[in-house]
Design a protein around this motif. Sequence first.
Motif, PDB file in Angstrom:
ATOM      1  N   GLU A   1       0.760  -0.902  -0.213  1.00  0.00           N
ATOM      2  CA  GLU A   1       0.805   0.298   0.073  1.00  0.00           C
ATOM      3  C   GLU A   1       0.730   1.413  -0.265  1.00  0.00           C
ATOM      4  N   LYS A   2       0.904   2.010  -0.556  1.00  0.00           N
ATOM      5  CA  LYS A   2       1.527   3.844  -1.102  1.00  0.00           C
ATOM      6  C   LYS A   2       0.328   4.802  -0.857  1.00  0.00           C
ATOM      7  N   ALA A   3       0.993   5.924  -1.058  1.00  0.00           N
ATOM      8  CA  ALA A   3       0.134   7.379  -0.140  1.00  0.00           C
ATOM      9  C   ALA A   3      -0.548   6.465  -2.251  1.00  0.00           C
ATOM     10  N   PRO A   4      -2.251   7.941  -1.601  1.00  0.00           N
ATOM     11  CA  PRO A   4      -2.753   7.759  -2.841  1.00  0.00           C
ATOM     12  C   PRO A   4      -2.254   9.109  -3.446  1.00  0.00           C
ATOM     13  N   PHE A   5      -1.923   8.467  -4.596  1.00  0.00           N
ATOM     14  CA  PHE A   5      -1.873   9.297  -5.839  1.00  0.00           C
ATOM     15  C   PHE A   5      -2.675  10.029  -7.505  1.00  0.00           C
ATOM     16  N   SER A   6      -2.062  10.371  -7.951  1.00  0.00           N
ATOM     17  CA  SER A   6      -3.671  11.391  -9.316  1.00  0.00           C
ATOM     18  C   SER A   6      -2.807  10.697 -10.390  1.00  0.00           C
ATOM     19  N   ILE A   7      -3.137   9.999 -11.231  1.00  0.00           N
ATOM     20  CA  ILE A   7      -2.832  10.939 -12.826  1.00  0.00           C
ATOM     21  C   ILE A   7      -3.525  11.702 -13.579  1.00  0.00           C
ATOM     22  N   LEU A   8      -1.955  12.668 -14.005  1.00  0.00           N
ATOM     23  CA  LEU A   8      -1.903  14.307 -14.902  1.00  0.00           C
ATOM     24  C   LEU A   8      -3.376  13.820 -15.842  1.00  0.00           C
ATOM     25  N   GLY A   9      -3.939  15.119 -15.450  1.00  0.00           N
ATOM     26  CA  GLY A   9      -5.537  15.004 -16.400  1.00  0.00           C
ATOM     27  C   GLY A   9      -6.757  14.892 -15.832  1.00  0.00           C
ATOM     28  N   SER A  10      -6.683  13.763 -14.707  1.00  0.00           N
ATOM     29  CA  SER A  10      -7.455  13.076 -14.246  1.00  0.00           C
ATOM     30  C   SER A  10      -8.005  13.995 -12.268  1.00  0.00           C
ATOM     31  N   ASN A  11      -8.599  14.036 -12.216  1.00  0.00           N
ATOM     32  CA  ASN A  11      -8.965  14.562 -11.241  1.00  0.00           C
ATOM     33  C   ASN A  11      -8.981  13.754  -9.529  1.00  0.00           C
ATOM     34  N   GLU A  12      -8.938  12.390 -10.327  1.00  0.00           N
ATOM     35  CA  GLU A  12      -9.720  10.894  -9.090  1.00  0.00           C
ATOM     36  C   GLU A  12      -7.839  10.816  -8.518  1.00  0.00           C
ATOM     37  N   THR A  13      -7.963  10.402  -7.059  1.00  0.00           N
ATOM     38  CA  THR A  13      -6.937   9.683  -6.927  1.00  0.00           C
ATOM     39  C   THR A  13      -7.101   7.967  -7.000  1.00  0.00           C
ATOM     40  N   TYR A  14      -5.771   7.696  -6.519  1.00  0.00           N
ATOM     41  CA  TYR A  14      -5.934   5.866  -6.608  1.00  0.00           C
ATOM     42  C   TYR A  14      -4.699   5.355  -5.651  1.00  0.00           C
ATOM     43  N   SER A  15      -5.461   4.493  -5.286  1.00  0.00           N
ATOM     44  CA  SER A  15      -4.755   3.462  -4.356  1.00  0.00           C
ATOM     45  C   SER A  15      -3.968   2.331  -5.174  1.00  0.00           C
ATOM     46  N   PHE A  16      -3.056   2.970  -4.904  1.00  0.00           N
ATOM     47  CA  PHE A  16      -2.070   2.094  -5.980  1.00  0.00           C
ATOM     48  C   PHE A  16      -1.269   0.634  -5.503  1.00  0.00           C
ATOM     49  N   SER A  17      -2.485   0.161  -4.724  1.00  0.00           N
ATOM     50  CA  SER A  17      -1.856  -1.519  -4.137  1.00  0.00           C
ATOM     51  C   SER A  17      -3.607  -1.857  -5.222  1.00  0.00           C
ATOM     52  N   THR A  18      -4.431  -1.252  -4.626  1.00  0.00           N
ATOM     53  CA  THR A  18      -5.418  -2.070  -5.423  1.00  0.00           C
ATOM     54  C   THR A  18      -5.447  -1.981  -6.620  1.00  0.00           C
ATOM     55  N   THR A  19      -5.180  -0.941  -7.347  1.00  0.00           N
ATOM     56  CA  THR A  19      -4.595  -0.831  -9.314  1.00  0.00           C
ATOM     57  C   THR A  19      -3.518  -1.968  -9.734  1.00  0.00           C
ATOM     58  N   GLN A  20      -2.811  -1.963  -8.621  1.00  0.00           N
ATOM     59  CA  GLN A  20      -1.436  -2.654  -9.271  1.00  0.00           C
ATOM     60  C   GLN A  20      -1.961  -4.182  -8.760  1.00  0.00           C
ATOM     61  N   THR A  21      -2.299  -4.052  -8.075  1.00  0.00           N
ATOM     62  CA  THR A  21      -2.696  -5.325  -7.799  1.00  0.00           C
ATOM     63  C   THR A  21      -3.779  -6.398  -9.378  1.00  0.00           C
TER      64      THR A  21
END
Length: 305
Positions: free
Chosen positions: A84-104
Amino acid sequence: EVQAAILEGASLVNDTVFEDLKINVIRNLENVNSLMIFDRKVGTSRRYQAGKPLNSKLGFMHERELKVVLGWNRYTENIQNFREKAPFSILGSNETYSFSTTQTAFLLRNMATVYAQDVASNLFFGKESFDENDSYGMYDGYFAQINKDINAGRISVKNGNYQELDPIDGADPVSDYETYVTFYQGLDPRLTMAPEVMIYCSDVTRTRIVQGYLQKYQGMQSVDAMNPNFKFLDTPKARLVSHPVLGKGDCLIATVAYNFDFGSDMTGFVFNTFIDVNKDQNDSNVLIFQIQSAQGTRIRQISSD
């Protein structure tokens, strides 16, 4: 969260393959599916004559089996990729993502995609008699099923369901097309009476046949000639069906839609279709993902009609 989608993708390989090739999918098949096929004996009816009885055999039954074979693979990934890492945002998006869930989810779905491609590669070219370590030895594909019937004498020139033709090699496109027409005209009339005749061939063979057709009928050239619904002037009931999964070669297979079966085990039992996660005994940071599924093929009817 992603396990169900992974199992579906791995066991059914790729839905577009079955849709494009009109292959029937049988799910939840644990071992063997038996189908009784009846071959009719035609041409025995006669004009009525008083006092002369006529006793004709209706035909004969034979069994067609669809057997699924267990296949598997293991993929390894370092556990640090799932931290699990700190939530981050992708350039051009207003949403934040949890690295662990997305990467898994990303890693697991790619494992399933790779496994599914391996299963698909065996759809036509698989052969169970190959060595267990051979990537084309997962299960018998359709060409292996055809060869079994040829060796058993069920597919033969005598039975009217086998033809030897000139090669479709691209040397003379018009000759390539005429070879295809010869093949179609040599089919059993009962088959060509079907609403639509599916003719499986490789992408290269399909292209050569179309090129020959366009050269033969130069005044009727059309950009739609490679359209799946395109019909040739000489063979209006035939539909050429090609797909990369058929590989290369100039073999032509004529049949009706959904005469090919693909069976898979979707019951989710641990010993049949499952995903299991273990740790490498030599390195606790390495996770092992094991995917298993059971699959197999069958051609329902191989008689000339």
